[in-house]
Design a protein around this motif. Sequence first.
Motif, short mmCIF file in Angstrom:
data_model
loop_
_atom_site.label_atom_id
_atom_site.label_comp_id
_atom_site.label_asym_id
_atom_site.label_seq_id
_atom_site.Cartn_x
_atom_site.Cartn_y
_atom_site.Cartn_z
N MET A 176 0.84 -1.20 0.00
CA MET A 176 0.00 0.00 0.00
C MET A 176 0.87 1.24 0.00
SD MET A 176 -3.21 -0.72 2.52
CE MET A 176 -4.47 -1.92 2.07
N VAL A 177 0.61 2.14 -0.93
CA VAL A 177 1.38 3.38 -1.01
C VAL A 177 0.60 4.46 -0.27
CG1 VAL A 177 2.54 4.98 -2.55
CG2 VAL A 177 2.17 2.62 -3.28
N PHE A 178 0.65 4.41 1.06
CA PHE A 178 -0.08 5.37 1.89
C PHE A 178 0.91 6.10 2.78
CE2 PHE A 178 -2.29 6.67 5.76
CZ PHE A 178 -3.41 7.30 5.22
N GLN A 179 0.84 7.43 2.75
CA GLN A 179 1.70 8.27 3.59
C GLN A 179 0.86 8.84 4.72
OE1 GLN A 179 5.03 8.54 2.99
NE2 GLN A 179 4.73 7.15 1.26
N SER A 180 1.14 8.40 5.95
CA SER A 180 0.36 8.86 7.11
C SER A 180 0.67 10.30 7.46
CB SER A 180 0.65 7.97 8.32
OG SER A 180 0.29 6.64 8.08
N GLN A 181 -0.34 10.99 7.97
CA GLN A 181 -0.17 12.35 8.47
C GLN A 181 -0.54 12.45 9.94
OE1 GLN A 181 -2.49 14.75 5.76
NE2 GLN A 181 -0.87 14.81 4.23
N GLU A 182 -1.79 12.11 10.27
CA GLU A 182 -2.20 12.16 11.68
C GLU A 182 -3.34 11.20 11.95
OE1 GLU A 182 -4.08 15.74 12.99
OE2 GLU A 182 -4.90 16.19 11.01
N GLN A 183 -3.41 10.76 13.19
CA GLN A 183 -4.50 9.88 13.60
C GLN A 183 -5.74 10.73 13.83
OE1 GLN A 183 -4.79 7.86 17.62
NE2 GLN A 183 -4.16 6.11 16.37
N ILE A 184 -6.84 10.35 13.20
CA ILE A 184 -8.07 11.14 13.35
C ILE A 184 -9.15 10.41 14.14
CG2 ILE A 184 -7.68 12.57 11.32
CD1 ILE A 184 -9.45 10.75 9.72
N HIS A 185 -8.94 9.13 14.42
CA HIS A 185 -9.91 8.39 15.24
C HIS A 185 -9.24 7.16 15.84
CE1 HIS A 185 -13.66 6.60 16.59
NE2 HIS A 185 -13.31 5.48 15.99
N LEU A 186 -9.56 6.92 17.10
CA LEU A 186 -9.09 5.71 17.77
C LEU A 186 -10.26 5.14 18.56
CD1 LEU A 186 -6.85 3.75 18.55
CD2 LEU A 186 -6.28 5.26 20.46
N GLY A 187 -10.79 4.03 18.06
CA GLY A 187 -11.94 3.42 18.72
C GLY A 187 -11.64 2.00 19.15
N ALA A 188 -12.67 1.35 19.67
CA ALA A 188 -12.50 -0.02 20.15
C ALA A 188 -12.27 -1.00 19.00
CB ALA A 188 -13.74 -0.44 20.95
N GLU A 189 -12.84 -0.67 17.82
CA GLU A 189 -12.76 -1.60 16.69
C GLU A 189 -11.64 -1.25 15.71
OE1 GLU A 189 -14.49 -4.34 16.05
OE2 GLU A 189 -15.77 -4.22 17.82
N ALA A 190 -11.31 0.04 15.60
CA ALA A 190 -10.35 0.42 14.56
C ALA A 190 -9.71 1.76 14.87
CB ALA A 190 -11.06 0.50 13.20
N GLU A 191 -8.60 2.03 14.20
CA GLU A 191 -7.99 3.35 14.23
C GLU A 191 -7.95 3.87 12.80
OE1 GLU A 191 -3.40 3.23 14.47
OE2 GLU A 191 -4.05 1.54 15.72
N VAL A 192 -8.09 5.20 12.68
CA VAL A 192 -8.16 5.81 11.35
C VAL A 192 -7.12 6.91 11.26
CG1 VAL A 192 -9.65 6.99 9.67
CG2 VAL A 192 -10.63 5.30 11.24
N TRP A 193 -6.37 6.90 10.16
CA TRP A 193 -5.33 7.89 9.93
C TRP A 193 -5.62 8.67 8.65
CZ3 TRP A 193 -0.74 8.53 12.84
CH2 TRP A 193 -0.59 7.63 13.91
N SER A 194 -5.34 9.96 8.68
CA SER A 194 -5.40 10.75 7.45
C SER A 194 -4.03 10.74 6.80
CB SER A 194 -5.82 12.19 7.76
OG SER A 194 -4.79 12.85 8.51
N GLY A 195 -4.00 10.99 5.50
CA GLY A 195 -2.74 11.00 4.79
C GLY A 195 -2.97 11.12 3.30
N SER A 196 -2.12 10.53 2.53
CA SER A 196 -2.27 10.57 1.08
C SER A 196 -1.99 9.19 0.49
CB SER A 196 -1.33 11.61 0.46
OG SER A 196 0.02 11.24 0.68
N TRP A 197 -2.65 8.91 -0.60
CA TRP A 197 -2.46 7.65 -1.33
C TRP A 197 -2.29 7.99 -2.80
CZ3 TRP A 197 -5.08 5.03 -5.24
CH2 TRP A 197 -4.76 3.68 -5.41
N MET A 198 -1.16 7.66 -3.35
CA MET A 198 -0.86 7.99 -4.74
C MET A 198 -1.05 9.49 -5.00
SD MET A 198 -0.03 4.99 -5.95
CE MET A 198 -0.14 5.09 -7.73
N GLY A 199 -0.68 10.29 -3.99
CA GLY A 199 -0.77 11.73 -4.13
C GLY A 199 -2.14 12.33 -3.89
#
Length: 227
Positions: A1-24
């Motif tokens: 996966m070509v994903f560049q992380s920037q910041e965590q935007i959600h942390l829950g019991a089931e999952a964590e979500v990060w913002s960033g960029s994918w293929m620009g």
Amino acid sequence: MVFQSQEQIHLGAEAEVWSGSWMGKPAVRKIRKQRGWRHPNLEKRLGFRRMLSEARLLIRAKKDGLEVPAVWDLDLDGGIIVMERLPGKPLIDILRDNKISKENISKALFNSGCLVRRLHRLAITHGDLSTNNFLIDEELNSYLVDFGLATIEYEVERFGIDLHVIDEILGASHPSIEGGIDIFINGYLDEEKRLGAPTELSGGKVPSAESVVKRLEQVRSRVRYHG
């Protein structure tokens, strides 16, 4: 996966979500958290099924033109899904912002109700219609995210329960928004008037908007009685 992380935007019991960029392109990456108390084989099977279901339902909704994130990459073994990052602020922030006019708040709620009816017409219940999962852009268009609990349904009860979630949240967390759920439901019903009766799908026919709202009333009555 070509994903560049920037910041965590959600942390829950089931999952964590990060913002960033994918293929620009602006993107989000959702990583399903492992539940240590489950047997590893069971955990892997459940995680695989849930993420596959989430991706399929997002693709189904996106294909029909709904305002949901596009799925760009998927790693079922790793429990990772990369999606389009949608514009806007969470509805919860809109409702709590004293600088936003009542008219604009009403438009945001109405448009959110319209979007949910379009989703329901595809036989999809969201499962977590919280004000965190609606995004509102500058034109007050509504977008819907987090399909981790979404399912295919045809029974009116599940659709009524779907609406009951947003009903409860608007009443409990946003009591200052007078008639918020009524505005939301008006959007839900108006969208059906605009589109006409639901068409037959491969699995059957979804209940009408009116029947779902009537079931919501029944769900409310049961909750009040048992509460």
